[in-house]
Design a protein around this motif. Sequence first.
Motif, PDB file in Angstrom:
ATOM      1  N   ASP A   1       5.369  12.374  -3.158  1.00 16.71           N
ATOM      2  CA  ASP A   1       4.279  11.407  -3.010  1.00 16.71           C
ATOM      3  C   ASP A   1       3.158  11.827  -3.953  1.00 16.71           C
ATOM      4  O   ASP A   1       2.455  12.810  -3.705  1.00 16.71           O
ATOM      5  CB  ASP A   1       3.823  11.411  -1.542  1.00 16.71           C
ATOM      6  CG  ASP A   1       2.664  10.460  -1.295  1.00 16.71           C
ATOM      7  OD1 ASP A   1       1.951  10.110  -2.257  1.00 16.71           O
ATOM      8  OD2 ASP A   1       2.455  10.094  -0.123  1.00 16.71           O
TER       9      ASP A   1
ATOM     10  N   CYS B   1       1.350   9.115   6.268  1.00 15.44           N
ATOM     11  CA  CYS B   1       2.325   8.024   6.161  1.00 15.44           C
ATOM     12  C   CYS B   1       3.741   8.525   5.930  1.00 15.44           C
ATOM     13  O   CYS B   1       4.705   7.798   6.194  1.00 15.44           O
ATOM     14  CB  CYS B   1       1.888   6.978   5.140  1.00 15.44           C
ATOM     15  SG  CYS B   1       1.614   7.562   3.486  1.00 15.44           S
TER      16      CYS B   1
ATOM     17  N   THR C   1       0.610   5.708  -5.131  1.00 18.58           N
ATOM     18  CA  THR C   1      -0.269   4.595  -4.787  1.00 18.58           C
ATOM     19  C   THR C   1      -1.025   4.111  -6.021  1.00 18.58           C
ATOM     20  O   THR C   1      -1.234   4.864  -6.976  1.00 18.58           O
ATOM     21  CB  THR C   1      -1.259   4.999  -3.677  1.00 18.58           C
ATOM     22  OG1 THR C   1      -2.131   3.904  -3.428  1.00 18.58           O
ATOM     23  CG2 THR C   1      -2.111   6.184  -4.073  1.00 18.58           C
TER      24      THR C   1
ATOM     25  N   ALA D   1       0.377  10.320  -4.822  1.00 15.37           N
ATOM     26  CA  ALA D   1      -0.810   9.474  -4.651  1.00 15.37           C
ATOM     27  C   ALA D   1      -2.011   9.993  -5.447  1.00 15.37           C
ATOM     28  O   ALA D   1      -2.710   9.222  -6.099  1.00 15.37           O
ATOM     29  CB  ALA D   1      -1.167   9.373  -3.165  1.00 15.37           C
ATOM     30  N   HIS D   2      -2.255  11.295  -5.392  1.00 14.23           N
ATOM     31  CA  HIS D   2      -3.449  11.838  -6.057  1.00 14.23           C
ATOM     32  C   HIS D   2      -3.154  12.391  -7.446  1.00 14.23           C
ATOM     33  O   HIS D   2      -4.026  12.985  -8.063  1.00 14.23           O
ATOM     34  CB  HIS D   2      -4.079  12.935  -5.193  1.00 14.23           C
ATOM     35  CG  HIS D   2      -4.734  12.403  -3.964  1.00 14.23           C
ATOM     36  ND1 HIS D   2      -6.000  11.870  -3.966  1.00 14.23           N
ATOM     37  CD2 HIS D   2      -4.287  12.283  -2.696  1.00 14.23           C
ATOM     38  CE1 HIS D   2      -6.313  11.460  -2.750  1.00 14.23           C
ATOM     39  NE2 HIS D   2      -5.284  11.695  -1.959  1.00 14.23           N
TER      40      HIS D   2
ATOM     41  N   SER E   1      -3.417  15.954  -0.271  1.00 14.17           N
ATOM     42  CA  SER E   1      -4.594  15.095  -0.297  1.00 14.17           C
ATOM     43  C   SER E   1      -5.848  15.752   0.275  1.00 14.17           C
ATOM     44  O   SER E   1      -6.951  15.388  -0.108  1.00 14.17           O
ATOM     45  CB  SER E   1      -4.303  13.793   0.452  1.00 14.17           C
ATOM     46  OG  SER E   1      -3.880  14.055   1.774  1.00 14.17           O
TER      47      SER E   1
ATOM     48  N   SER F   1      -4.033   2.927  -5.444  1.00 11.25           N
ATOM     49  CA  SER F   1      -5.364   2.788  -4.849  1.00 11.25           C
ATOM     50  C   SER F   1      -6.266   3.987  -5.116  1.00 11.25           C
ATOM     51  O   SER F   1      -7.397   4.016  -4.659  1.00 11.25           O
ATOM     52  CB  SER F   1      -5.238   2.578  -3.343  1.00 11.25           C
ATOM     53  OG  SER F   1      -4.578   3.682  -2.764  1.00 11.25           O
ATOM     54  N   LYS F   2      -5.791   4.963  -5.881  1.00  9.81           N
ATOM     55  CA  LYS F   2      -6.659   6.110  -6.172  1.00  9.81           C
ATOM     56  C   LYS F   2      -7.080   6.071  -7.636  1.00  9.81           C
ATOM     57  O   LYS F   2      -7.910   5.237  -7.979  1.00  9.81           O
ATOM     58  CB  LYS F   2      -5.967   7.374  -5.705  1.00  9.81           C
ATOM     59  CG  LYS F   2      -6.125   7.437  -4.175  1.00  9.81           C
ATOM     60  CD  LYS F   2      -5.170   8.225  -3.421  1.00  9.81           C
ATOM     61  CE  LYS F   2      -5.454   7.955  -1.930  1.00  9.81           C
ATOM     62  NZ  LYS F   2      -4.384   8.424  -1.065  1.00  9.81           N
TER      63      LYS F   2
ATOM     64  N   HIS G   1       1.190  13.938   3.900  1.00  4.89           N
ATOM     65  CA  HIS G   1       0.316  12.831   4.304  1.00  4.89           C
ATOM     66  C   HIS G   1       0.825  12.103   5.550  1.00  4.89           C
ATOM     67  O   HIS G   1       2.037  11.991   5.773  1.00  4.89           O
ATOM     68  CB  HIS G   1       0.201  11.843   3.146  1.00  4.89           C
ATOM     69  CG  HIS G   1      -0.878  10.827   3.339  1.00  4.89           C
ATOM     70  ND1 HIS G   1      -0.641   9.595   3.903  1.00  4.89           N
ATOM     71  CD2 HIS G   1      -2.195  10.870   3.063  1.00  4.89           C
ATOM     72  CE1 HIS G   1      -1.774   8.919   3.938  1.00  4.89           C
ATOM     73  NE2 HIS G   1      -2.728   9.672   3.433  1.00  4.89           N
TER      74      HIS G   1
ATOM     75  N   ALA H   1       0.866  -1.177   0.000  1.00  9.34           N
ATOM     76  CA  ALA H   1       0.000   0.000   0.000  1.00  9.34           C
ATOM     77  C   ALA H   1       0.908   1.234   0.000  1.00  9.34           C
ATOM     78  O   ALA H   1       2.114   1.123   0.290  1.00  9.34           O
ATOM     79  CB  ALA H   1      -0.897   0.031   1.244  1.00  9.34           C
ATOM     80  N   GLY H   2       0.332   2.377  -0.301  1.00  8.82           N
ATOM     81  CA  GLY H   2       1.106   3.615  -0.237  1.00  8.82           C
ATOM     82  C   GLY H   2       1.631   3.856   1.172  1.00  8.82           C
ATOM     83  O   GLY H   2       2.768   4.296   1.371  1.00  8.82           O
ATOM     84  N   TYR H   3       0.807   3.552   2.143  1.00  9.43           N
ATOM     85  CA  TYR H   3       1.204   3.753   3.544  1.00  9.43           C
ATOM     86  C   TYR H   3       2.439   2.899   3.864  1.00  9.43           C
ATOM     87  O   TYR H   3       3.393   3.361   4.483  1.00  9.43           O
ATOM     88  CB  TYR H   3       0.042   3.388   4.469  1.00  9.43           C
ATOM     89  CG  TYR H   3       0.185   3.937   5.873  1.00  9.43           C
ATOM     90  CD1 TYR H   3      -0.572   5.021   6.300  1.00  9.43           C
ATOM     91  CD2 TYR H   3       1.091   3.370   6.773  1.00  9.43           C
ATOM     92  CE1 TYR H   3      -0.427   5.538   7.576  1.00  9.43           C
ATOM     93  CE2 TYR H   3       1.239   3.881   8.053  1.00  9.43           C
ATOM     94  CZ  TYR H   3       0.471   4.962   8.453  1.00  9.43           C
ATOM     95  OH  TYR H   3       0.617   5.472   9.712  1.00  9.43           O
TER      96      TYR H   3
ATOM     97  N   ASP I   1       3.943  15.790  -0.486  1.00 12.41           N
ATOM     98  CA  ASP I   1       2.947  15.338  -1.460  1.00 12.41           C
ATOM     99  C   ASP I   1       3.139  16.173  -2.732  1.00 12.41           C
ATOM    100  O   ASP I   1       3.525  17.342  -2.624  1.00 12.41           O
ATOM    101  CB  ASP I   1       1.514  15.608  -0.967  1.00 12.41           C
ATOM    102  CG  ASP I   1       1.153  14.889   0.336  1.00 12.41           C
ATOM    103  OD1 ASP I   1       2.053  14.353   0.995  1.00 12.41           O
ATOM    104  OD2 ASP I   1      -0.042  14.908   0.689  1.00 12.41           O
TER     105      ASP I   1
HETATM  106  C1  PLP Z   1      -3.852   7.978   0.167  1.00 13.82           C
HETATM  107  C2  PLP Z   1      -2.471   8.462   0.306  1.00 13.82           C
HETATM  108  C3  PLP Z   1      -1.447   7.603   0.698  1.00 13.82           C
HETATM  109  C4  PLP Z   1      -1.715   6.189   1.126  1.00 13.82           C
HETATM  110  O1  PLP Z   1      -1.893   5.352   0.049  1.00 13.82           O
HETATM  111  P1  PLP Z   1      -2.626   3.931   0.297  1.00 13.82           P
HETATM  112  O2  PLP Z   1      -2.244   3.157  -0.902  1.00 13.82           O
HETATM  113  O3  PLP Z   1      -4.073   4.214   0.390  1.00 13.82           O
HETATM  114  O4  PLP Z   1      -2.051   3.383   1.553  1.00 13.82           O
HETATM  115  C5  PLP Z   1      -0.172   8.095   0.739  1.00 13.82           C
HETATM  116  N1  PLP Z   1       0.091   9.384   0.447  1.00 13.82           N
HETATM  117  C6  PLP Z   1      -0.862  10.240   0.085  1.00 13.82           C
HETATM  118  C7  PLP Z   1      -0.511  11.652  -0.232  1.00 13.82           C
HETATM  119  C8  PLP Z   1      -2.181   9.811   0.010  1.00 13.82           C
HETATM  120  O5  PLP Z   1      -3.141  10.672  -0.317  1.00 13.82           O
END
Ligand code: PLP
Length: 378
Positions: free
Chosen positions: A207, A136, A230, A209-210, A182, A232-233, A134, A108-110, A178
């Motif tokens: 990071d 994490c 990630t 992620a988004h 987020s 997951s988004k 974020h 996972a991203g975390y 980031d």
């Molecule tokens: C959602 C998010 C994460 C975590 O990613 P997961 O795959 O959901 O664990 C890490 N960093 C940022 C900036 C996020 O928005």
Amino acid sequence: MNSLEQFAAEKLSALERRALRRQLQVTSRARHPLVERGEKTLISFSCNDYLSLSVHPAVIEAAVEATRLYGVGAGASRLVTGNHPLYAALEARLAAAKGTEDSMVFGAGYLANSGIIPALIGQADAIFVDELAHACIWAGAKLSAAKTIIFRHNDMAHLAELLAVHRRDHERVMIATDTVFSMDGDLAPVAVLADLAEAHDAWLMTDDAHGLGVVPKPEGAGRVPLQMGTLSKAIGAYGGYICASENVVALLRNRARSFVYTTGLPPGTVAAAIAALDFIAANPGYAARPLALAGRFTAALGLPEATSPIVPLIVGGAAEALNISEQLQAAGFLVTAIRPPTVPEGTARLRFTFTAAHQEDDLDRLAATVKKLLTPRP
Ligand SMILES: *Cc1c(COP(=O)(O)O)cnc(C)c1O
């Protein structure tokens, strides 16, 4: 009551008093952007599934097929026997998307941030972190035992000042932020961060992620040696990744504890991510839609122009944010209230996320409803 029960009960009632207690709600997203909660069907403006790829038939089919071929679980850490054949394809795709030599996938991203940071820096070192980064990234910083130095949000003059003061006291130094924040939806000035990082021999980690899939690559992205994110988004699946040089990735495969000591992602999830990346590459117009719709919404409300599919509307108090969220729900819209500690005290907000599946007229109705709710009654 024993002390554990008493501790839990007291903590919960303290959260309750401050309107900060959170509850899980059963939500079905099978018809995204519609969600079902109990009897109610709502249009969701709270999913990070920007392209609805979690429910896309081709992505689902890829996951099902891979599951039939390789099984449900990976069966072990990837360094043992969990390295099923789909990983190599996904990692090659991610490296190509980011323009790096190699990449590796985490659970996972975390987990990625929890593993990458402590693998690269330790007690004698420092990490400079944007104050709105974020959770994490903070977790990784803490696990690393490096000194954490906080710079004001996107304030490059402040970061430069802190680097000038503290850089020489530490052996290795990271800067972490980031790319798309987020809870705020604004963008980090990646080119300036890269300049500062290079000038001070600091290792920049972004990071994204988004960003991946739905926000154009920022200027300077190619100069970032550690690009994580990630799946997951916008990718609609699950998992985290790092894109970096061959050597850095090889080191992380050996040293990132959240990679070494955990089971690999399920084959179906990896296959879904590959199919989603294929879809995005083949459909650039569709992938551009969430940002365009966010821009339509900010224009309608006279907010600063959206730079990502995330638009915050800061209302301040947690109870006020909950109240507006409930009224939006009554009008048929799911817009989750975001409260501390996810955001700083006094900045509770509605966080709207826009997806390609939203229709323009739904969005215009949402904007009109928000406008009405925010107008003070005489
Ligand atoms: C959602 C998010 C994460 C975590 O990613 P997961 O795959 O959901 O664990 C890490 N960093 C940022 C900036 C996020 O928005």
